[in-house]
Design an enzyme around this catalytic site. Structure first.
Site, PDB file in Angstrom:
ATOM      1  N   SER A 136      29.782  96.229  63.366  1.00  0.00           N
ATOM      2  CA  SER A 136      30.651  95.072  63.557  1.00  0.00           C
ATOM      3  C   SER A 136      31.644  95.010  62.404  1.00  0.00           C
ATOM      4  O   SER A 136      31.247  95.012  61.234  1.00  0.00           O
ATOM      5  CB  SER A 136      29.819  93.791  63.619  1.00  0.00           C
ATOM      6  OG  SER A 136      30.633  92.673  63.846  1.00  0.00           O
ATOM      7  N   LYS A 162      32.825  97.349  66.971  1.00  0.00           N
ATOM      8  CA  LYS A 162      33.076  95.995  67.455  1.00  0.00           C
ATOM      9  C   LYS A 162      34.018  95.297  66.493  1.00  0.00           C
ATOM     10  O   LYS A 162      33.748  95.242  65.285  1.00  0.00           O
ATOM     11  CB  LYS A 162      31.776  95.201  67.577  1.00  0.00           C
ATOM     12  CG  LYS A 162      31.991  93.774  68.104  1.00  0.00           C
ATOM     13  CD  LYS A 162      30.681  93.050  68.371  1.00  0.00           C
ATOM     14  CE  LYS A 162      30.121  92.406  67.137  1.00  0.00           C
ATOM     15  NZ  LYS A 162      28.944  91.545  67.449  1.00  0.00           N
ATOM     16  N   LYS A 164      35.777  91.808  65.324  1.00  0.00           N
ATOM     17  CA  LYS A 164      35.820  90.359  65.406  1.00  0.00           C
ATOM     18  C   LYS A 164      37.261  89.927  65.662  1.00  0.00           C
ATOM     19  O   LYS A 164      38.200  90.467  65.051  1.00  0.00           O
ATOM     20  CB  LYS A 164      35.317  89.730  64.104  1.00  0.00           C
ATOM     21  CG  LYS A 164      33.840  89.983  63.820  1.00  0.00           C
ATOM     22  CD  LYS A 164      32.941  89.181  64.749  1.00  0.00           C
ATOM     23  CE  LYS A 164      31.486  89.294  64.346  1.00  0.00           C
ATOM     24  NZ  LYS A 164      30.590  88.472  65.195  1.00  0.00           N
ATOM     25  N   ASP A 190      34.625  90.681  69.736  1.00  0.00           N
ATOM     26  CA  ASP A 190      33.740  89.521  69.688  1.00  0.00           C
ATOM     27  C   ASP A 190      34.547  88.322  69.206  1.00  0.00           C
ATOM     28  O   ASP A 190      35.074  88.320  68.092  1.00  0.00           O
ATOM     29  CB  ASP A 190      32.578  89.801  68.737  1.00  0.00           C
ATOM     30  CG  ASP A 190      31.596  88.644  68.655  1.00  0.00           C
ATOM     31  OD1 ASP A 190      31.728  87.689  69.437  1.00  0.00           O
ATOM     32  OD2 ASP A 190      30.689  88.709  67.801  1.00  0.00           O
ATOM     33  N   GLU A 215      33.078  89.714  73.905  1.00  0.00           N
ATOM     34  CA  GLU A 215      31.851  88.953  73.666  1.00  0.00           C
ATOM     35  C   GLU A 215      32.164  87.487  73.375  1.00  0.00           C
ATOM     36  O   GLU A 215      33.000  87.185  72.523  1.00  0.00           O
ATOM     37  CB  GLU A 215      31.106  89.579  72.489  1.00  0.00           C
ATOM     38  CG  GLU A 215      29.779  88.937  72.162  1.00  0.00           C
ATOM     39  CD  GLU A 215      29.145  89.588  70.943  1.00  0.00           C
ATOM     40  OE1 GLU A 215      28.172  89.013  70.428  1.00  0.00           O
ATOM     41  OE2 GLU A 215      29.613  90.656  70.504  1.00  0.00           O
ATOM     42  N   ASP A 240      26.809  85.762  74.374  1.00  0.00           N
ATOM     43  CA  ASP A 240      25.972  85.799  73.178  1.00  0.00           C
ATOM     44  C   ASP A 240      25.418  84.401  72.939  1.00  0.00           C
ATOM     45  O   ASP A 240      24.311  84.071  73.360  1.00  0.00           O
ATOM     46  CB  ASP A 240      26.812  86.294  71.993  1.00  0.00           C
ATOM     47  CG  ASP A 240      26.093  86.225  70.655  1.00  0.00           C
ATOM     48  OD1 ASP A 240      24.939  85.796  70.595  1.00  0.00           O
ATOM     49  OD2 ASP A 240      26.703  86.618  69.639  1.00  0.00           O
ATOM     50  N   LYS A 264      20.029  88.412  70.982  1.00  0.00           N
ATOM     51  CA  LYS A 264      19.684  88.196  69.582  1.00  0.00           C
ATOM     52  C   LYS A 264      18.337  87.480  69.543  1.00  0.00           C
ATOM     53  O   LYS A 264      18.240  86.312  69.911  1.00  0.00           O
ATOM     54  CB  LYS A 264      20.751  87.358  68.882  1.00  0.00           C
ATOM     55  CG  LYS A 264      22.035  88.112  68.594  1.00  0.00           C
ATOM     56  CD  LYS A 264      23.038  87.224  67.882  1.00  0.00           C
ATOM     57  CE  LYS A 264      24.314  88.000  67.578  1.00  0.00           C
ATOM     58  NZ  LYS A 264      25.383  87.090  67.082  1.00  0.00           N
ATOM     59  N   GLY A 292      23.286  91.431  66.002  1.00  0.00           N
ATOM     60  CA  GLY A 292      22.796  91.342  64.637  1.00  0.00           C
ATOM     61  C   GLY A 292      23.246  90.070  63.952  1.00  0.00           C
ATOM     62  O   GLY A 292      24.223  89.441  64.349  1.00  0.00           O
TER      63      GLY A 292
END
Length: 369
Positions: A136, A162, A164, A190, A215, A240, A264, A292
């Site tokens: 991430s 991934k 953000k 995400d 996400e 998520d 998660k 995570g």
């Protein structure tokens, strides 16, 4: 199982680099570790909540209080009948607080499995000896900084990137990564709830970049909004924060609110509920992957075991230890050919390093059973 003592230990680990999301920027990982001691074993787990209630309504100091004053007394009432399978039912009268419940259930399960010599992976139903690792990448100050970070992670062997994102940092950085590294890189984004359904036309601009998924683009309580968004964009929608139980997963799938789920364990109350979400998703043909929460080696060991279940078919945020920490609380998880090995020892399969633990501890609370 007869528990003798539960220890709550607050620790703080500096991060290798700051980690920025739409919620804010983290410079260290502060968490509460729970150690459950029996006559023959000790079990470990870490609280996933952050110091401030930004990712979720839970936060560390509140978690310590609810564990000490409300959850542990309910477990003490079970006496010798306490097992990991009974934790969720015993704690159900306490509303919410899934991360606090998860850390207790996980530590108890770790101790229980160590007493019987069974690994986390075997208990959960793992079918793989190693799992593919993604990484991430937080929001950066510049596109060049982002590209340097992505290039470094790809050179290290990570199989999925991934990014953000948030309003103002989405289409342009994704385009920059695609142009620099090509279409073959497994890439996803995400949003951590940073958008609304009114942003659908803007989010559709991500469709040409062949992303694995977007996400949690919308608020966690907006399942209908996600279902509507899924009809307006071609990028697969992954949930998520919206998924806190197997029932949530079933509802989201039925509504068409997602076609992928990020599991998660801490967010859903523990690994046993996480396994149920895996099973619900598998029955509906929906792939899952393991998210995570900046875990130390304690939480990472259990996550890697979970990610070895058969429907975890996408690389998760199961990065190597050095992605976040110069010194981990356990022997480091090391990336090999883009994968992490699933621990095979009893329980979570890793040992806590006592000298490192003592150095990073800021306070300790002992509760006799």
């Amino acid at each position: 199982m007869k528990i003798e003592n539960i220890e709550m230990r607050r620790v703080t680990l500096p991060l290798v680099t700051p980690f920025r999301t739409s919620f804010g920027t983290a410079y260290e990982r502060e968490t509460t570790l729970v150690r459950v001691t029996t006559a023959n074993a000790e079990g470990w787990a870490e609280h996933a909540a952050e110091p401030d209630p930004l990712y979720s309504s839970e936060f560390l100091d509140g978690g310590d209080l609810v564990i000490r004053d409300h959850l542990i007394p309910r477990l003490q009432a079970l006496g010798d009948r306490l097992t990991a399978d009974r934790v969720a039912t015993a704690l159900a009268p306490v509303k919410g607080h899934p991360m606090s419940k998860a850390v207790l259930e996980t530590a108890i399960l770790d101790a229980q499995l160590k007493e019987t010599g069974v690994s986390f992976g075997d208990h959960l139903g793992a079918v793989h000896e190693r799992v593919p690792a993604g990484v991430s990448v937080g929001i950066m100050d510049s596109h060049e900084e982002l590209l340097d970070a992505v290039g470094r992670y790809l050179d290290e062997g990570y199989l999925r990137i991934k990014l953000k994102i948030e309003p103002g940092w989405d289409v342009v950085p994704v385009r920059a990564v695609r142009e620099r590294f090509g279409d073959d890189v497994l890439l996803q984004v995400d949003a951590n709830t940073a958008y609304t359904l009114a942003d659908a036309r803007h989010l559709a601009q991500l469709d040409p970049f062949n992303l694995l998924l977007i996400e949690q683009p919308l608020p966690e309580d907006d399942l209908l909004g996600h279902a509507g968004l899924a009809k307006l964009i071609t990028t697969p929608v992954c949930l998520d924060e919206s998924i806190e139980s197997a029932r949530d997963a079933a509802a989201a799938i039925a509504l068409g609110a997602c076609s992928v789920i990020n599991v998660k364990p801490a967010r859903v109350g523990g690994y046993l509920e996480a396994r149920r979400i895996h099973d619900v998703a598998a029955a509906n043909g929906v792939p899952v992957w393991c998210g995570g929460m900046l875990e130390t080696g304690i939480g990472r060991a259990a996550n890697v075991a979970l990610a070895a279940l058969p429907n975890f078919v996408m690389p998760g945020d199961t990065s190597a230890s050095n992605r976040y920490y110069t010194q981990d609380l356990t022997a480091p998880f090391v990336l090999e050919d883009g994968h992490l090995a699933v621990p095979t020892g009893p329980g979570i399969g890793v040992d806590v390093l006592p000298d490192v633990l003592n150095e990073l501890t800021t306070r300790t609370t002992d509760i006799r059973f």
